[in-house]
Write a protein that holds these residues in place. Structure first.
Motif, short mmCIF file in Angstrom:
data_model
loop_
_atom_site.label_atom_id
_atom_site.label_comp_id
_atom_site.label_asym_id
_atom_site.label_seq_id
_atom_site.Cartn_x
_atom_site.Cartn_y
_atom_site.Cartn_z
N GLY A 152 3.81 9.89 -3.14
CA GLY A 152 5.18 9.47 -3.42
C GLY A 152 6.10 9.64 -2.22
O GLY A 152 6.95 8.78 -1.96
N LEU A 153 5.94 10.74 -1.47
CA LEU A 153 6.75 10.94 -0.27
C LEU A 153 6.52 9.82 0.75
O LEU A 153 7.46 9.29 1.34
CB LEU A 153 6.42 12.30 0.36
N MET A 154 5.27 9.47 0.94
CA MET A 154 4.95 8.40 1.88
C MET A 154 5.49 7.06 1.39
O MET A 154 6.09 6.30 2.15
CB MET A 154 3.43 8.32 2.06
N LEU A 155 5.31 6.77 0.10
CA LEU A 155 5.78 5.50 -0.45
C LEU A 155 7.30 5.38 -0.41
O LEU A 155 7.85 4.31 -0.14
CB LEU A 155 5.29 5.33 -1.89
N GLY A 156 7.98 6.51 -0.66
CA GLY A 156 9.44 6.48 -0.63
C GLY A 156 9.97 6.14 0.75
O GLY A 156 10.88 5.29 0.91
N ALA A 157 9.40 6.78 1.77
CA ALA A 157 9.82 6.51 3.15
C ALA A 157 9.43 5.10 3.57
O ALA A 157 10.22 4.37 4.20
CB ALA A 157 9.19 7.54 4.09
N PHE A 158 8.23 4.69 3.22
CA PHE A 158 7.71 3.36 3.56
C PHE A 158 8.57 2.28 2.89
O PHE A 158 8.93 1.26 3.50
CB PHE A 158 6.26 3.28 3.09
N LEU A 161 12.10 1.72 4.44
CA LEU A 161 12.06 0.90 5.65
C LEU A 161 12.06 -0.59 5.30
O LEU A 161 12.83 -1.38 5.89
CB LEU A 161 10.81 1.25 6.46
N PHE A 162 11.25 -0.98 4.34
CA PHE A 162 11.21 -2.38 3.93
C PHE A 162 12.51 -2.80 3.25
O PHE A 162 12.96 -3.94 3.42
CB PHE A 162 10.02 -2.61 2.99
N GLU A 163 13.12 -1.88 2.50
CA GLU A 163 14.38 -2.19 1.84
C GLU A 163 15.48 -2.42 2.87
O GLU A 163 16.37 -3.27 2.67
CB GLU A 163 14.76 -1.05 0.90
N PHE A 164 15.45 -1.69 3.95
CA PHE A 164 16.44 -1.86 5.03
C PHE A 164 16.27 -3.24 5.69
O PHE A 164 17.26 -3.90 6.01
CB PHE A 164 16.26 -0.76 6.08
N LEU A 165 15.03 -3.67 5.86
CA LEU A 165 14.77 -4.96 6.50
C LEU A 165 14.98 -6.13 5.53
O LEU A 165 15.49 -7.19 5.94
CB LEU A 165 13.34 -4.99 7.03
N TYR A 166 14.59 -5.94 4.28
CA TYR A 166 14.67 -7.01 3.28
C TYR A 166 15.29 -6.45 2.00
O TYR A 166 14.56 -6.01 1.10
CB TYR A 166 13.28 -7.58 2.98
N PRO A 167 16.62 -6.43 1.91
CA PRO A 167 17.30 -5.83 0.75
C PRO A 167 16.80 -6.42 -0.58
O PRO A 167 16.64 -7.63 -0.72
CB PRO A 167 18.77 -6.20 0.99
N GLY A 168 16.54 -5.54 -1.52
CA GLY A 168 16.09 -5.95 -2.85
C GLY A 168 14.59 -6.09 -3.00
O GLY A 168 14.09 -6.29 -4.11
N ILE A 169 13.85 -5.91 -1.90
CA ILE A 169 12.41 -6.16 -1.95
C ILE A 169 11.67 -5.08 -2.75
O ILE A 169 10.65 -5.35 -3.38
CB ILE A 169 11.83 -6.26 -0.52
N VAL A 170 12.17 -3.84 -2.72
CA VAL A 170 11.48 -2.75 -3.42
C VAL A 170 11.48 -2.97 -4.93
O VAL A 170 10.45 -2.81 -5.59
CB VAL A 170 12.12 -1.39 -3.07
N LEU A 171 12.62 -3.37 -5.48
CA LEU A 171 12.69 -3.64 -6.91
C LEU A 171 11.76 -4.79 -7.28
O LEU A 171 11.07 -4.73 -8.31
CB LEU A 171 14.13 -3.97 -7.31
N GLN A 172 11.73 -5.82 -6.43
CA GLN A 172 10.82 -6.93 -6.68
C GLN A 172 9.36 -6.46 -6.69
O GLN A 172 8.57 -6.86 -7.54
CB GLN A 172 11.01 -8.01 -5.61
N VAL A 296 1.56 -5.69 -2.62
CA VAL A 296 2.62 -6.56 -3.13
C VAL A 296 3.84 -6.46 -2.22
O VAL A 296 4.46 -7.49 -1.87
CB VAL A 296 3.00 -6.18 -4.58
N LEU A 297 4.20 -5.24 -1.82
CA LEU A 297 5.35 -5.05 -0.94
C LEU A 297 5.15 -5.78 0.38
O LEU A 297 6.06 -6.46 0.89
CB LEU A 297 5.57 -3.56 -0.70
N ARG A 298 3.97 -5.66 0.95
CA ARG A 298 3.69 -6.31 2.23
C ARG A 298 3.67 -7.84 2.07
O ARG A 298 4.16 -8.57 2.94
CB ARG A 298 2.35 -5.81 2.78
N LEU A 299 3.09 -8.31 0.98
CA LEU A 299 3.05 -9.76 0.73
C LEU A 299 4.46 -10.34 0.62
O LEU A 299 4.77 -11.38 1.22
CB LEU A 299 2.26 -10.04 -0.55
N LEU A 300 5.32 -9.67 -0.13
CA LEU A 300 6.70 -10.14 -0.27
C LEU A 300 7.44 -10.12 1.06
O LEU A 300 8.22 -11.02 1.37
CB LEU A 300 7.45 -9.27 -1.29
#
Length: 309
Positions: A152-158, A161-172, A296-300
Motif C-alpha cells: 500500500g505504501l508503494m502504491l500510494g506513492a506511485f 505521481l501518476f495523479e500529478f501527471l494525469y489528474p483523475g487517473i487514479v480514480l479511473q 490498468v494505471l499504466r495503460l490509462l
C-alpha cells in the motif's frame, strides 16, 4: 492448479486432503471407527461388538438436553476453511493496502521528500515479504498483513505521481480494477469460464512474458537507451502504442489468474483444508489485484499521454 505462485502451497494441501474429509484435529482418514463420508455400506460387525451401556429409549433426559444445547460442529469447531474466512481475510488485506496507500499519499503531499523513499522502500519491502510468504512452509498472518501495508505504501506513492501527471487517473484506475475483479468473479461463478490446465499454461507463459518485457523496458529506460516517457511502451505498432497492447494482454492474463485464484479457493473449501489457508488465498488474490491495478494505471497513462493529455 492456479498460475499464481502464491497458491502453489495451497494446491499441494488440497492434493493431500481427501475430498470431503475435513482436516480437523484428531482426524485420520481410514482410522478405525471413522467411516468414509461417501460410503453408506452397513457393517453388521461394526455394531455387533460395540458395548451397549444404555438400553434404547432409557437415556437420561439431561443427556438429551446437553446434546441439544451443544454448539453445532461448524467451520470454527472443525477448523475448516470457509468462504466467509476467505471473504473476511481478503477484505482485511484490501483494507490494509488502502491504509498504506492513504498514509503514503498524504505523507508525500505534506513532505514531497518522502516520495522516493516510500516508492523504493515500499517496493523492496513488499517484494521481500512476498517472497518470504510465498516460499515459507508456515503461514504467518502477521507477515502477510505486513506485505499488504508495504504494498500500500508503494502504491500510494506511485499513484500520487501518476495523479500529478494525469489528474483523475487514479480514480479511473481504481474503478476499472474493481470492474475487472467483478467480471472475473461473475465469469467464474457462472461457470462460463473454467480454469483448466491449458488456461494455466497460458497464464504462466503470459506472466513470464510480461515480466520479461517490463524488466527489459526498465533497464532500457534507466540506462537512457530509450528516452520516451514509457520506454518501449511509447513505440507504436500499426498506430497503437506497444504499451497499450502489452497492457491489455497483461490485464487479460491478470483476469484469468484471478479466476484461477477463485478456483483454488473453491477447491480448498470443498476439500476442507485448514482455516489458516484462508490467509494464503487472501494473499494470492491481493497480489493479483495489485498487479491488475498497476497495469490498468499504466495503460490509462499511456492512452492519455498518446492523446496529448
Amino acid at each position: 492448479m492456479s498460475g499464481n505462485p502464491v497458491m502453489v502451497e495451497l494446491d499441494r494441501e488440497i492434493s493431500k486432503t481427501p475430498a470431503g474429509y475435513p482436516t480437523m484435529p484428531g482426524y485420520e482418514p481410514g482410522r478405525p471407527g471413522m467411516q468414509d463420508a461417501g460410503s453408506s455400506r452397513f457393517d453388521p460387525h461394526a455394531t455387533a461388538h460395540r458395548p451397549q451401556e444404555t438400553a434404547p429409549g432409557t437415556a437420561p433426559m439431561d443427556q438429551f438436553e446437553d446434546a441439544y444445547r451443544a454448539p453445532a460442529a461448524d467451520a470454527v469447531n472443525t477448523g475448516r476453511m470457509t468462504y466467509d474466512d476467505v471473504i473476511v481475510k481478503t477484505g482485511s488485506m484490501f483494507a490494509l493496502v488502502l491504509l498504506g496507500a492513504v498514509v503514503a499519499w498524504f505523507g508525500i503531499r505534506m513532505s514531497p521528500s518522502l516520495a522516493v523513499p516510500l516508492v523504493f522502500g515500499g517496493m523492496i519491502a513488499s517484494l521481500i515479504l512476498a517472497m518470504v510468504n510465498i516460499f515459507s512452509k508456515t503461514i504467518r498472518p502477521g507477515l502477510i498483513a505486513a506485505y499488504a501495508v508495504a504494498e500500500g505504501l508503494m502504491l500510494g506513492a506511485f499513484s500520487l505521481l501518476f495523479e500529478f501527471l494525469y489528474p483523475g487517473i487514479v480514480l479511473q484506475a481504481v474503478i476499472a480494477t474493481f470492474v475487472v475483479i467483478g467480471v472475473a468473479l461473475v465469469l467464474f461463478a457462472s461457470g462460463k469460464v473454467r480454469y483448466t490446465s491449458r488456461t494455466n499454461r497460458f497464464v504462466l507463459i503470459g506472466l513470464l512474458s510480461v515480466l520479461g518485457y517490463n524488466l527489459v523496458n526498465m533497464v532500457l529506460v534507466w540506462t537512457g537507451a530509450i528516452t520516451t516517457p514509457f520506454g518501449l511502451g511509447s513505440i507504436t505498432v500499426l498506430g497503437i502504442p506497444l504499451g497499450v497492447i502489452v497492457g491489455g494482454l497483461a490485464i487479460v492474463i491478470g483476469t484469468y489468474s484471478l479466476i484461477g485464484d477463485f478456483d483454488v479457493a473453491k477447491r480448498g473449501v470443498e476439500a476442507g483444508v485448514p482455516a489458516v489457508f484462508a490467509w494464503r488465498v487472501a494473499f494470492g488474490i491481493t497480489v493479483t489485484a495489485v498487479w491488475i491495478y498497476v497495469e490498468v494505471l499504466r495503460l490509462l497513462a499511456i492512452l492519455r499521454s498518446a492523446a496529448g493529455d
